[in-house]
Design a protein around this motif. Structure first.
Motif, short mmCIF file in Angstrom:
data_model
loop_
_atom_site.label_atom_id
_atom_site.label_comp_id
_atom_site.label_asym_id
_atom_site.label_seq_id
_atom_site.Cartn_x
_atom_site.Cartn_y
_atom_site.Cartn_z
N ASP A 105 -9.37 14.08 -10.28
CA ASP A 105 -9.39 13.57 -8.91
C ASP A 105 -9.20 12.06 -8.92
OD1 ASP A 105 -9.77 16.02 -7.73
OD2 ASP A 105 -11.94 15.80 -7.52
N LEU A 106 -8.38 11.57 -8.00
CA LEU A 106 -8.17 10.13 -7.87
C LEU A 106 -9.05 9.59 -6.75
CD1 LEU A 106 -4.26 10.00 -8.11
CD2 LEU A 106 -5.91 9.40 -9.90
N SER A 107 -9.57 8.39 -6.93
CA SER A 107 -10.36 7.74 -5.89
C SER A 107 -9.41 7.15 -4.84
CB SER A 107 -11.21 6.62 -6.49
OG SER A 107 -10.37 5.54 -6.92
N THR A 108 -9.96 6.78 -3.72
CA THR A 108 -9.16 6.12 -2.68
C THR A 108 -8.55 4.84 -3.23
OG1 THR A 108 -10.55 7.04 -0.95
CG2 THR A 108 -9.24 5.12 -0.36
N LEU A 109 -9.32 4.08 -4.00
CA LEU A 109 -8.81 2.83 -4.56
C LEU A 109 -7.65 3.09 -5.53
CD1 LEU A 109 -9.13 -0.21 -4.55
CD2 LEU A 109 -10.82 0.02 -6.39
N GLN A 110 -7.76 4.13 -6.36
CA GLN A 110 -6.67 4.45 -7.27
C GLN A 110 -5.42 4.84 -6.49
OE1 GLN A 110 -9.00 7.42 -9.40
NE2 GLN A 110 -8.66 6.31 -11.33
N ARG A 111 -5.60 5.65 -5.46
CA ARG A 111 -4.47 6.08 -4.63
C ARG A 111 -3.87 4.88 -3.90
NH1 ARG A 111 -5.86 10.49 -0.66
NH2 ARG A 111 -3.64 10.97 -0.73
N ALA A 112 -4.71 3.98 -3.42
CA ALA A 112 -4.24 2.80 -2.68
C ALA A 112 -3.32 1.95 -3.55
CB ALA A 112 -5.42 1.98 -2.20
N GLY A 113 -3.60 1.90 -4.84
CA GLY A 113 -2.76 1.13 -5.76
C GLY A 113 -1.37 1.70 -5.95
N MET A 114 -1.17 2.95 -5.50
CA MET A 114 0.13 3.61 -5.63
C MET A 114 0.98 3.46 -4.36
SD MET A 114 -1.05 7.18 -7.30
CE MET A 114 -2.02 7.28 -8.80
N ALA A 115 0.48 2.75 -3.37
CA ALA A 115 1.16 2.67 -2.07
C ALA A 115 2.43 1.82 -2.04
CB ALA A 115 0.17 2.16 -1.01
N PRO A 116 2.50 0.69 -2.77
CA PRO A 116 3.68 -0.17 -2.63
C PRO A 116 5.00 0.58 -2.85
CG PRO A 116 2.00 -1.32 -3.85
CD PRO A 116 1.52 0.10 -3.69
N GLY A 117 5.95 0.30 -1.94
CA GLY A 117 7.28 0.88 -2.04
C GLY A 117 7.44 2.23 -1.37
N ARG A 118 6.34 2.85 -0.98
CA ARG A 118 6.41 4.17 -0.36
C ARG A 118 6.76 4.06 1.12
NH1 ARG A 118 4.13 8.70 -3.35
NH2 ARG A 118 3.42 7.92 -5.36
N PHE A 119 7.31 5.15 1.65
CA PHE A 119 7.76 5.19 3.04
C PHE A 119 6.81 6.05 3.88
CE2 PHE A 119 11.44 4.08 0.59
CZ PHE A 119 12.11 3.16 1.38
N VAL A 120 6.68 5.69 5.15
CA VAL A 120 5.84 6.42 6.08
C VAL A 120 6.40 6.19 7.48
CG1 VAL A 120 4.20 4.52 6.45
CG2 VAL A 120 3.42 6.88 6.71
N LEU A 121 6.22 7.19 8.36
CA LEU A 121 6.56 7.01 9.76
C LEU A 121 5.40 6.30 10.45
CD1 LEU A 121 8.07 10.49 10.72
CD2 LEU A 121 9.31 8.37 10.27
N VAL A 122 5.71 5.33 11.28
CA VAL A 122 4.68 4.66 12.07
C VAL A 122 5.07 4.77 13.53
CG1 VAL A 122 4.00 3.04 10.25
CG2 VAL A 122 5.76 2.37 11.89
N HIS A 123 4.06 4.95 14.37
CA HIS A 123 4.31 4.93 15.81
C HIS A 123 3.76 3.62 16.35
CE1 HIS A 123 3.77 5.71 20.10
NE2 HIS A 123 4.90 6.38 19.94
N ILE A 124 4.60 2.87 17.02
CA ILE A 124 4.21 1.57 17.58
C ILE A 124 3.82 1.77 19.03
CG2 ILE A 124 5.06 -0.69 18.31
CD1 ILE A 124 6.78 -0.73 15.81
N LYS A 125 2.69 1.19 19.37
CA LYS A 125 2.20 1.18 20.75
C LYS A 125 1.98 -0.28 21.13
CE LYS A 125 -1.51 2.86 23.65
NZ LYS A 125 -2.76 3.59 23.71
N HIS A 126 2.37 -0.65 22.34
CA HIS A 126 2.15 -2.02 22.81
C HIS A 126 0.74 -2.17 23.36
CE1 HIS A 126 6.68 -3.01 23.37
NE2 HIS A 126 6.33 -2.91 22.11
N VAL A 127 0.11 -3.27 22.98
CA VAL A 127 -1.25 -3.57 23.41
C VAL A 127 -1.25 -4.99 23.97
CG1 VAL A 127 -3.64 -3.83 22.62
CG2 VAL A 127 -2.19 -2.08 21.60
N PRO A 128 -1.80 -5.19 25.17
CA PRO A 128 -1.85 -6.55 25.72
C PRO A 128 -2.85 -7.41 24.96
CG PRO A 128 -2.94 -5.01 27.20
CD PRO A 128 -2.37 -4.19 26.08
N SER A 129 -2.56 -8.70 24.88
CA SER A 129 -3.50 -9.65 24.27
C SER A 129 -4.74 -9.74 25.15
CB SER A 129 -2.85 -11.02 24.10
OG SER A 129 -2.50 -11.54 25.37
#
Length: 169
Positions: A126-150
């Motif tokens: 099993d990998l920890s969250t921290l170990q998995r987080a270290g594998m994130a660079p370069g990976r692709f993901v869909l993001v949904h952008i929502k506008h928020v007023p200041s």
């Protein structure tokens, strides 16, 4: 045409009349890529620790007919066009994705790592969250952008309100 500015001296020497606030990308779903490792910090109000990822916008997400899912392409063009008429690349736009590190919020972090396609185990361990987080660079993901007023209501920010797995169309 405006002079390309790459160094800090070039940027600081820019005439003030050329400086404008970037327009937020239109709301909708985009393909993004994780740039570099997360930044760890804590919130100023409550002192809650978090990891902050930088996500580069790659392109609007499309359907099976190669049409944008939900991004207004005219608005995107306006957002990328500067006052002098120069059009910047979407790939130069980044967003920050903040994931708080508390027992009640870790499900969001796990979900984000799952959406990046990072496995929960490797070689039967099993990998920890921290170990998995270290594998994130370069990976692709869909993001949904929502506008928020200041808080003062004078401007609008583009925030990531949800993510989803990405696979090549």
């Amino acid at each position: 045409m405006a002079k390309k500015r790459d160094t800090i001296t070039d940027i600081l020497d820019m005439p003030s009349s050329e400086i404008e606030r970037p327009k937020p990308p239109p709301q909708g779903t985009y393909v993004s890529q994780v740039i570099g490792q997360f930044r760890e910090d804590k919130s100023t109000k409550k002192g809650t620790r978090y990891h902050e990822y930088t996500l580069k916008l790659v392109k609007p997400a499309v359907n099976g007919n190669d049409e944008p899912l939900d991004v207004d392409m005219e608005e995107l063009e306006k957002c990328l066009t500067k006052a002098n008429g120069e059009v910047s690349e979407l790939g130069k736009r980044t967003l920050r994705h903040t994931l708080y590190i508390t027992p009640d919020a870790m499900w969001r972090y796990k979900e984000f790592l799952d959406h990046l396609g990072i496995p929960e185990e490797e070689d039967g361990e099993d990998l920890s969250t921290l170990q998995r987080a270290g594998m994130a660079p370069g990976r692709f993901v869909l993001v949904h952008i929502k506008h928020v007023p200041s808080q003062d209501g004078l401007s609008t920010f583009a925030n990531i309100d949800k993510t989803a797995p990405y696979s090549d169309e």
